[in-house]
Write an enzyme that holds these catalytic residues in place. Structure first.
Site, PDB file in Angstrom:
ATOM      1  N   ASP A 150      33.223  31.677  43.793  1.00  0.00           N
ATOM      2  CA  ASP A 150      34.152  31.786  42.669  1.00  0.00           C
ATOM      3  C   ASP A 150      33.480  31.209  41.417  1.00  0.00           C
ATOM      4  OD1 ASP A 150      37.596  31.894  42.522  1.00  0.00           O
ATOM      5  OD2 ASP A 150      36.455  31.139  40.820  1.00  0.00           O
ATOM      6  N   ILE A 151      33.624  31.909  40.313  1.00  0.00           N
ATOM      7  CA  ILE A 151      32.950  31.519  39.068  1.00  0.00           C
ATOM      8  C   ILE A 151      33.580  30.264  38.447  1.00  0.00           C
ATOM      9  CG2 ILE A 151      34.323  32.849  37.385  1.00  0.00           C
ATOM     10  CD1 ILE A 151      31.625  33.842  36.222  1.00  0.00           C
ATOM     11  N   HIS A 162      41.851  39.788  47.386  1.00  0.00           N
ATOM     12  CA  HIS A 162      40.793  38.838  47.740  1.00  0.00           C
ATOM     13  C   HIS A 162      41.385  37.643  48.470  1.00  0.00           C
ATOM     14  CE1 HIS A 162      42.271  37.859  43.702  1.00  0.00           C
ATOM     15  NE2 HIS A 162      42.063  36.589  44.015  1.00  0.00           N
TER      16      HIS A 162
HETATM   17  P1  AMP Z   1      43.514  34.893  41.806  1.00  0.00           P
HETATM   18  O1  AMP Z   1      44.257  33.964  40.879  1.00  0.00           O
HETATM   19  O2  AMP Z   1      43.902  34.706  43.247  1.00  0.00           O
HETATM   20  O3  AMP Z   1      43.578  36.329  41.357  1.00  0.00           O
HETATM   21  O4  AMP Z   1      41.998  34.414  41.725  1.00  0.00           O
HETATM   22  C1  AMP Z   1      41.018  35.095  41.002  1.00  0.00           C
HETATM   23  C2  AMP Z   1      39.759  34.274  41.099  1.00  0.00           C
HETATM   24  O5  AMP Z   1      38.668  35.077  40.669  1.00  0.00           O
HETATM   25  C3  AMP Z   1      39.758  33.015  40.205  1.00  0.00           C
HETATM   26  O6  AMP Z   1      39.582  31.861  41.018  1.00  0.00           O
HETATM   27  C4  AMP Z   1      38.585  33.240  39.267  1.00  0.00           C
HETATM   28  O7  AMP Z   1      37.873  32.069  38.979  1.00  0.00           O
HETATM   29  C5  AMP Z   1      37.735  34.241  40.047  1.00  0.00           C
HETATM   30  N1  AMP Z   1      36.861  35.087  39.244  1.00  0.00           N
HETATM   31  C6  AMP Z   1      37.211  35.821  38.162  1.00  0.00           C
HETATM   32  N2  AMP Z   1      36.141  36.486  37.682  1.00  0.00           N
HETATM   33  C7  AMP Z   1      35.095  36.165  38.489  1.00  0.00           C
HETATM   34  C8  AMP Z   1      33.718  36.519  38.529  1.00  0.00           C
HETATM   35  N3  AMP Z   1      33.186  37.355  37.619  1.00  0.00           N
HETATM   36  N4  AMP Z   1      32.942  36.001  39.497  1.00  0.00           N
HETATM   37  C9  AMP Z   1      33.477  35.164  40.428  1.00  0.00           C
HETATM   38  N5  AMP Z   1      34.759  34.794  40.447  1.00  0.00           N
HETATM   39  C10 AMP Z   1      35.564  35.280  39.491  1.00  0.00           C
END
Ligand code: AMP
Length: 138
Positions: A30-31, A99
């Site tokens: 996760d970023i 996810h």
């Molecule tokens: P959710 O709130 O369950 O939709 O979580 C989405 C997750 O995606 C969050 O924890 C973000 O930090 C993560 N995220 C968003 N964009 C990216 C990216 N480009 N690479 C890795 N993680 C990401």
């Protein structure tokens, strides 16, 4: 789904720190992690929510979660972990590509845990049970 950030990661169009990949699935860091090793597991194909996943794809994701969790715990020394899976904006979903989060946990991580349990009013539990049983037949 050119606008979907996770589709773009799956297609290699934007970078991610991958930790697992096969024909159907991808796992990457996760970023904006809640803790070191916070990982996301996605199907490569775009689906928005868990309830839209074909059963075989859901099984493939479920099958890999223990192995990934074990490796993440080993690598980070975490004492435990949460598997989190948000569906819909109301549930905190920000990226509309299904996810699973694997979130390593420690006593002192400061993340806390909210579990605001309530009690059913008289009869409501049975009514809900009946509605779900009926919906399962559809
Ligand atoms: P959710 O709130 O369950 O939709 O979580 C989405 C997750 O995606 C969050 O924890 C973000 O930090 C993560 N995220 C968003 N964009 C990216 C990216 N480009 N690479 C890795 N993680 C990401």
């Amino acid at each position: 789904m050119a606008e979907c950030v996770f589709c773009q990661i799956a297609e290699g169009k934007i970078p991610a720190l991958k930790i697992y990949e096969n024909e159907d699935l991808l796992a990457f860091l996760d970023i904006s992690p809640l803790s070191d090793g916070h990982t996301l597991v996605i199907p490569k194909k775009h689906f928005e929510r868990l309830d839209e996943l074909p059963e075989d794809l859901a099984c493939k994701i479920a099958r890999i979660l223990p192995k990934l969790s074990k490796a993440i715990v080993k690598a980070t020394g975490a004492k435990g972990y949460n598997i989190l899976q948000n569906n819909g904006k109301v549930a905190g979903q920000q990226v509309m590509h299904v996810h699973f989060h694997i979130i390593p946990r420690d006593e002192a991580d400061g993340l806390g845990y909210r579990w605001l349990a309530k009690k059913y009013p008289e009869g409501k539990d049975k009514a809900i049970q009946e509605k779900i049983l009926s919906a399962l037949k559809d």
